[in-house]
Write a protein that holds these residues in place. Structure first.
Motif, short mmCIF file in Angstrom:
data_model
loop_
_atom_site.label_atom_id
_atom_site.label_comp_id
_atom_site.label_asym_id
_atom_site.label_seq_id
_atom_site.Cartn_x
_atom_site.Cartn_y
_atom_site.Cartn_z
N ALA A 74 0.86 -1.19 0.00
CA ALA A 74 0.00 0.00 0.00
C ALA A 74 0.89 1.24 0.00
CB ALA A 74 -0.92 0.02 1.22
N PRO A 75 0.55 2.22 -0.82
CA PRO A 75 1.29 3.49 -0.77
C PRO A 75 1.06 4.20 0.57
CG PRO A 75 0.05 3.29 -2.81
CD PRO A 75 -0.42 2.20 -1.91
N LEU A 76 2.07 4.85 1.05
CA LEU A 76 1.96 5.62 2.30
C LEU A 76 0.87 6.68 2.19
CD1 LEU A 76 5.76 6.19 2.98
CD2 LEU A 76 4.21 4.90 4.45
N GLU A 77 0.68 7.23 0.97
CA GLU A 77 -0.26 8.33 0.76
C GLU A 77 -1.71 7.88 0.70
OE1 GLU A 77 2.03 7.34 -1.56
OE2 GLU A 77 3.67 8.67 -0.99
N SER A 78 -1.92 6.57 0.56
CA SER A 78 -3.28 6.06 0.44
C SER A 78 -4.00 6.13 1.78
CB SER A 78 -3.25 4.61 -0.06
OG SER A 78 -2.69 3.76 0.93
N GLU A 79 -5.31 6.04 1.73
CA GLU A 79 -6.09 6.07 2.98
C GLU A 79 -5.69 4.92 3.90
OE1 GLU A 79 -8.05 8.51 4.12
OE2 GLU A 79 -7.36 9.54 2.32
N ILE A 80 -5.49 3.73 3.33
CA ILE A 80 -5.12 2.60 4.17
C ILE A 80 -3.69 2.76 4.70
CG2 ILE A 80 -4.27 0.99 2.40
CD1 ILE A 80 -6.52 0.17 5.41
N GLY A 81 -2.81 3.34 3.89
CA GLY A 81 -1.45 3.62 4.35
C GLY A 81 -1.45 4.57 5.53
N LYS A 82 -2.24 5.63 5.43
CA LYS A 82 -2.35 6.60 6.53
C LYS A 82 -2.98 5.96 7.76
CE LYS A 82 -2.88 10.54 3.41
NZ LYS A 82 -3.84 11.51 2.87
N ALA A 83 -3.99 5.13 7.56
CA ALA A 83 -4.66 4.47 8.69
C ALA A 83 -3.72 3.51 9.40
CB ALA A 83 -5.91 3.73 8.20
N LEU A 84 -2.91 2.77 8.63
CA LEU A 84 -1.96 1.84 9.24
C LEU A 84 -0.88 2.59 10.02
CD1 LEU A 84 -1.71 -0.74 6.35
CD2 LEU A 84 -2.47 -1.24 8.69
N LYS A 85 -0.40 3.70 9.46
CA LYS A 85 0.59 4.51 10.18
C LYS A 85 0.00 5.02 11.50
CE LYS A 85 3.23 7.51 8.09
NZ LYS A 85 3.75 8.54 7.17
N ALA A 86 -1.23 5.48 11.46
CA ALA A 86 -1.88 5.99 12.67
C ALA A 86 -2.08 4.86 13.68
CB ALA A 86 -3.21 6.64 12.33
N TYR A 87 -2.51 3.70 13.21
CA TYR A 87 -2.76 2.56 14.09
C TYR A 87 -1.49 2.15 14.83
CZ TYR A 87 -4.00 -2.16 15.58
OH TYR A 87 -4.22 -3.30 16.33
N PHE A 88 -0.35 2.17 14.12
CA PHE A 88 0.92 1.79 14.74
C PHE A 88 1.66 2.98 15.35
CE2 PHE A 88 0.13 -1.92 12.09
CZ PHE A 88 0.41 -2.93 12.99
N GLU A 89 0.97 4.13 15.40
CA GLU A 89 1.50 5.36 16.01
C GLU A 89 2.84 5.77 15.40
OE1 GLU A 89 1.44 4.62 20.24
OE2 GLU A 89 -0.75 4.68 20.29
N ILE A 90 2.89 5.74 14.08
CA ILE A 90 4.08 6.15 13.34
C ILE A 90 3.90 7.60 12.92
CG2 ILE A 90 5.47 5.74 11.27
CD1 ILE A 90 4.52 2.78 11.48
N ASP A 91 4.88 8.41 13.20
CA ASP A 91 4.84 9.83 12.89
C ASP A 91 4.43 10.06 11.44
OD1 ASP A 91 5.42 12.55 12.31
OD2 ASP A 91 7.08 12.56 13.74
N GLU A 92 3.52 11.00 11.21
CA GLU A 92 3.04 11.32 9.86
C GLU A 92 4.17 11.71 8.92
OE1 GLU A 92 0.06 14.35 9.94
OE2 GLU A 92 -1.20 13.26 11.35
N LYS A 93 5.25 12.27 9.46
CA LYS A 93 6.37 12.75 8.64
C LYS A 93 7.23 11.61 8.09
CE LYS A 93 6.58 16.96 11.34
NZ LYS A 93 7.29 17.64 12.41
N ILE A 94 7.09 10.42 8.66
CA ILE A 94 7.88 9.27 8.21
C ILE A 94 7.43 8.91 6.80
CG2 ILE A 94 8.40 6.82 8.55
CD1 ILE A 94 9.71 8.49 10.68
N ASP A 95 8.38 8.95 5.84
CA ASP A 95 8.03 8.58 4.46
C ASP A 95 8.93 7.47 3.94
OD1 ASP A 95 10.38 9.98 4.14
OD2 ASP A 95 9.66 11.23 2.49
N SER A 96 9.47 6.69 4.85
CA SER A 96 10.30 5.55 4.47
C SER A 96 9.43 4.31 4.34
CB SER A 96 11.39 5.32 5.52
OG SER A 96 10.80 4.86 6.72
N ILE A 97 10.04 3.22 3.89
CA ILE A 97 9.28 1.98 3.83
C ILE A 97 8.94 1.52 5.24
CG2 ILE A 97 10.17 1.22 1.60
CD1 ILE A 97 11.95 -0.75 3.13
N ILE A 98 7.79 0.91 5.34
CA ILE A 98 7.33 0.36 6.62
C ILE A 98 6.83 -1.05 6.34
CG2 ILE A 98 5.65 0.59 8.50
CD1 ILE A 98 5.54 3.64 7.76
#
Length: 142
Positions: A44-68
């Motif tokens: 999933a792209p970081l910019e996608s809705e699911i990418g953003k939701a997964l980052k939020a769920y795992f409490e990853i800073d919004e500024k992180i744009d590396s692979i996860i």
């Protein structure tokens, strides 16, 4: 937790990547061409809705744009993700995972060096490269 997020978490392992970065898209293509036949990885792209939701769920800073890499309900970032990804690849690539013994602050120096220059190396992309239908199903946001 939304239904979409719950559904996405069922598809682990998941690789989040910068969908606008040409280098990142080429890296995903590189992985797809060397992936083990089991083809377990989802994307999933970081910019996608699911990418953003997964980052939020795992409490990853919004500024992180590396692979996860999301695996076993844990999130791995930068070199931690890259090295663990190799376990899903054919050939000798999984041997690279031995480098997880090096502390992340040292490994990430190399990762960050490449990451800062990645858009200069290949540039930006507007769409993902063509992928076959079987692999396309594993992209959670296409």
């Amino acid at each position: 937790m939304t239904n979409a997020l719950q559904e996405a978490l069922k598809h682990q392992p998941i690789l989040l990547f910068d969908g606008e970065c040409g280098f990142c898209n080429k890296s995903v293509q590189f992985f797809l061409n060397r992936e083990k036949p089991s083809k377990k990885m989802h994307f999933a792209p970081l910019e996608s809705e699911i990418g953003k939701a997964l980052k939020a769920y795992f409490e990853i800073d919004e500024k992180i744009d590396s692979i996860i890499l999301i695996r076993d309900h844990s999130a791995f970032i930068k070199s931690c993700a890259a090295l663990r990804m190799t376990q899903y690849m054919n050939g000798l690539w999984p041997l690279l995972s031995i480098f997880v013994i090096i502390p992340p602050f040292l490994r990430n120096v190399v990762y960050d060096f490449i990451a800062k220059r990645r858009r200069k190396i290949i540039g930006r992309v507007k769409t993902c490269e063509l992928i076959n239908m079987e692999d396309k199903k594993r992209f959670l946001s296409l």
